[in-house]
Motif scaffolding. Structure first.
Motif, PDB file in Angstrom:
ATOM      1  N   LYS A  31      39.897  23.586  24.716  1.00 56.18           N
ATOM      2  CA  LYS A  31      38.607  24.266  24.642  1.00 56.18           C
ATOM      3  C   LYS A  31      37.590  23.614  25.571  1.00 56.18           C
ATOM      4  O   LYS A  31      36.888  24.298  26.298  1.00 56.18           O
ATOM      5  CB  LYS A  31      38.059  24.233  23.211  1.00 56.18           C
ATOM      6  CG  LYS A  31      38.696  25.218  22.281  1.00 56.18           C
ATOM      7  CD  LYS A  31      38.050  25.107  20.917  1.00 56.18           C
ATOM      8  CE  LYS A  31      38.705  26.000  19.899  1.00 56.18           C
ATOM      9  NZ  LYS A  31      38.117  25.839  18.572  1.00 56.18           N
ATOM     10  N   THR A  32      37.511  22.306  25.546  1.00 58.08           N
ATOM     11  CA  THR A  32      36.506  21.618  26.365  1.00 58.08           C
ATOM     12  C   THR A  32      36.842  21.685  27.841  1.00 58.08           C
ATOM     13  O   THR A  32      35.944  21.716  28.669  1.00 58.08           O
ATOM     14  CB  THR A  32      36.345  20.148  25.944  1.00 58.08           C
ATOM     15  OG1 THR A  32      37.603  19.488  26.049  1.00 58.08           O
ATOM     16  CG2 THR A  32      35.822  20.031  24.536  1.00 58.08           C
ATOM     17  N   GLU A  33      38.112  21.724  28.193  1.00 57.10           N
ATOM     18  CA  GLU A  33      38.486  21.758  29.605  1.00 57.10           C
ATOM     19  C   GLU A  33      38.345  23.149  30.204  1.00 57.10           C
ATOM     20  O   GLU A  33      37.872  23.297  31.313  1.00 57.10           O
ATOM     21  CB  GLU A  33      39.919  21.250  29.801  1.00 57.10           C
ATOM     22  CG  GLU A  33      40.034  19.767  29.651  1.00 57.10           C
ATOM     23  CD  GLU A  33      41.446  19.269  29.891  1.00 57.10           C
ATOM     24  OE1 GLU A  33      42.301  20.052  30.332  1.00 57.10           O
ATOM     25  OE2 GLU A  33      41.697  18.093  29.632  1.00 57.10           O
ATOM     26  N   SER A  34      38.759  24.188  29.491  1.00 62.95           N
ATOM     27  CA  SER A  34      38.763  25.509  30.103  1.00 62.95           C
ATOM     28  C   SER A  34      37.557  26.359  29.716  1.00 62.95           C
ATOM     29  O   SER A  34      36.979  27.026  30.561  1.00 62.95           O
ATOM     30  CB  SER A  34      40.057  26.242  29.758  1.00 62.95           C
ATOM     31  OG  SER A  34      40.178  26.378  28.357  1.00 62.95           O
ATOM     32  N   ILE A  35      37.159  26.324  28.483  1.00 59.90           N
ATOM     33  CA  ILE A  35      36.066  27.179  28.043  1.00 59.90           C
ATOM     34  C   ILE A  35      34.723  26.473  28.199  1.00 59.90           C
ATOM     35  O   ILE A  35      33.732  27.092  28.557  1.00 59.90           O
ATOM     36  CB  ILE A  35      36.277  27.606  26.572  1.00 59.90           C
ATOM     37  CG1 ILE A  35      37.564  28.424  26.455  1.00 59.90           C
ATOM     38  CG2 ILE A  35      35.099  28.406  26.061  1.00 59.90           C
ATOM     39  CD1 ILE A  35      37.983  28.715  25.051  1.00 59.90           C
ATOM     40  N   LYS A  37      33.560  24.415  30.392  1.00 56.52           N
ATOM     41  CA  LYS A  37      33.014  24.244  31.735  1.00 56.52           C
ATOM     42  C   LYS A  37      33.204  25.524  32.540  1.00 56.52           C
ATOM     43  O   LYS A  37      34.314  25.863  32.889  1.00 56.52           O
ATOM     44  CB  LYS A  37      33.712  23.091  32.451  1.00 56.52           C
ATOM     45  CG  LYS A  37      33.360  21.723  31.942  1.00 56.52           C
ATOM     46  CD  LYS A  37      34.160  20.676  32.654  1.00 56.52           C
ATOM     47  CE  LYS A  37      33.424  20.186  33.861  1.00 56.52           C
ATOM     48  NZ  LYS A  37      34.107  19.070  34.512  1.00 56.52           N
ATOM     49  N   PRO A  38      32.114  26.198  32.837  1.00 56.25           N
ATOM     50  CA  PRO A  38      32.267  27.381  33.693  1.00 56.25           C
ATOM     51  C   PRO A  38      32.580  26.957  35.121  1.00 56.25           C
ATOM     52  O   PRO A  38      32.218  25.864  35.555  1.00 56.25           O
ATOM     53  CB  PRO A  38      30.894  28.055  33.615  1.00 56.25           C
ATOM     54  CG  PRO A  38      29.952  26.953  33.259  1.00 56.25           C
ATOM     55  CD  PRO A  38      30.746  25.968  32.434  1.00 56.25           C
ATOM     56  N   ASP A  39      33.266  27.828  35.841  1.00 52.32           N
ATOM     57  CA  ASP A  39      33.577  27.554  37.241  1.00 52.32           C
ATOM     58  C   ASP A  39      32.313  27.823  38.059  1.00 52.32           C
ATOM     59  O   ASP A  39      31.790  28.923  38.056  1.00 52.32           O
ATOM     60  CB  ASP A  39      34.728  28.434  37.709  1.00 52.32           C
ATOM     61  CG  ASP A  39      35.215  28.071  39.098  1.00 52.32           C
ATOM     62  OD1 ASP A  39      34.872  26.977  39.582  1.00 52.32           O
ATOM     63  OD2 ASP A  39      35.949  28.875  39.692  1.00 52.32           O
ATOM     64  N   SER A  88      38.466  24.068  41.015  1.00 49.00           N
ATOM     65  CA  SER A  88      39.425  23.569  42.013  1.00 49.00           C
ATOM     66  C   SER A  88      39.210  22.084  42.280  1.00 49.00           C
ATOM     67  O   SER A  88      40.174  21.332  42.437  1.00 49.00           O
ATOM     68  CB  SER A  88      39.283  24.349  43.322  1.00 49.00           C
ATOM     69  OG  SER A  88      39.675  25.669  43.140  1.00 49.00           O
ATOM     70  N   ILE A  89      37.957  21.670  42.330  1.00 47.08           N
ATOM     71  CA  ILE A  89      37.647  20.252  42.560  1.00 47.08           C
ATOM     72  C   ILE A  89      38.150  19.412  41.390  1.00 47.08           C
ATOM     73  O   ILE A  89      38.738  18.339  41.590  1.00 47.08           O
ATOM     74  CB  ILE A  89      36.131  20.038  42.779  1.00 47.08           C
ATOM     75  CG1 ILE A  89      35.668  20.745  44.049  1.00 47.08           C
ATOM     76  CG2 ILE A  89      35.783  18.557  42.801  1.00 47.08           C
ATOM     77  CD1 ILE A  89      36.280  20.228  45.329  1.00 47.08           C
ATOM     78  N   ASP A  90      37.949  19.895  40.164  1.00 48.17           N
ATOM     79  CA  ASP A  90      38.437  19.156  38.990  1.00 48.17           C
ATOM     80  C   ASP A  90      39.956  19.008  39.027  1.00 48.17           C
ATOM     81  O   ASP A  90      40.491  17.935  38.756  1.00 48.17           O
ATOM     82  CB  ASP A  90      38.011  19.857  37.698  1.00 48.17           C
ATOM     83  CG  ASP A  90      36.511  19.790  37.449  1.00 48.17           C
ATOM     84  OD1 ASP A  90      35.836  18.916  38.042  1.00 48.17           O
ATOM     85  OD2 ASP A  90      36.015  20.620  36.666  1.00 48.17           O
ATOM     86  N   THR A  91      40.646  20.073  39.382  1.00 44.49           N
ATOM     87  CA  THR A  91      42.107  20.024  39.492  1.00 44.49           C
ATOM     88  C   THR A  91      42.521  19.061  40.598  1.00 44.49           C
ATOM     89  O   THR A  91      43.442  18.250  40.418  1.00 44.49           O
ATOM     90  CB  THR A  91      42.671  21.433  39.779  1.00 44.49           C
ATOM     91  OG1 THR A  91      42.285  22.300  38.709  1.00 44.49           O
ATOM     92  CG2 THR A  91      44.182  21.403  39.909  1.00 44.49           C
ATOM     93  N   TRP A  92      41.843  19.135  41.732  1.00 45.43           N
ATOM     94  CA  TRP A  92      42.132  18.251  42.864  1.00 45.43           C
ATOM     95  C   TRP A  92      41.944  16.783  42.457  1.00 45.43           C
ATOM     96  O   TRP A  92      42.770  15.928  42.790  1.00 45.43           O
ATOM     97  CB  TRP A  92      41.225  18.602  44.038  1.00 45.43           C
ATOM     98  CG  TRP A  92      41.342  17.687  45.206  1.00 45.43           C
ATOM     99  CD1 TRP A  92      42.294  17.689  46.180  1.00 45.43           C
ATOM    100  CD2 TRP A  92      40.457  16.608  45.544  1.00 45.43           C
ATOM    101  NE1 TRP A  92      42.055  16.695  47.095  1.00 45.43           N
ATOM    102  CE2 TRP A  92      40.933  16.010  46.717  1.00 45.43           C
ATOM    103  CE3 TRP A  92      39.305  16.097  44.956  1.00 45.43           C
ATOM    104  CZ2 TRP A  92      40.308  14.931  47.319  1.00 45.43           C
ATOM    105  CZ3 TRP A  92      38.676  15.021  45.549  1.00 45.43           C
ATOM    106  CH2 TRP A  92      39.179  14.447  46.728  1.00 45.43           C
TER     107      TRP A  92
END
Length: 108
Positions: A31-35, A37-39, A88-92
């Protein structure tokens, strides 16, 4: 085959107990990672501090295609406008961390 059935039931009980303990933590993390934080789309002056580097270093990473970005055509002689997705930056950043971290038990 009663022994096999008992062993299977025992393992299933262990799996159920582990899932019961971990499931709330996993759900909260998702929840905290995907919902949570909006992109957000950022420009260089926003993305550089978000990453923790200088704008010049960010331009170099983009020029070498080392970081995800969207180049927009420039008008005139200046640098092209660059856009960055916070997702994308978070994933990178997570990928970079994995590439540069070696666990104690890993062999060289």
């Amino acid at each position: 085959m009663i022994g096999d059935k008992a062993a299977t039931e025992f393992l299933e009980a262990i799996v159920d107990r582990v899932a019961e303990k971990l499931l709330p933590t996993i759900i909260e993390q998702l929840k905290t990672e995907s919902i949570g934080k909006p992109d957000i789309t950022m420009e260089v002056h926003e993305a550089a501090p978000y990453i923790g580097i200088s704008p010049e270093m960010l331009y170099k990473l983009c020029a070498n295609k080392r970081i995800p970005h969207i180049p927009l055509s420039s008008t005139g002689r200046g640098r092209p406008k660059l856009l960055f997705s916070s997702a994308s930056i978070d994933t990178w950043k997570k990928e970079q961390e994995k590439m540069h971290y070696k666990k104690e038990d890993q062999n060289e």
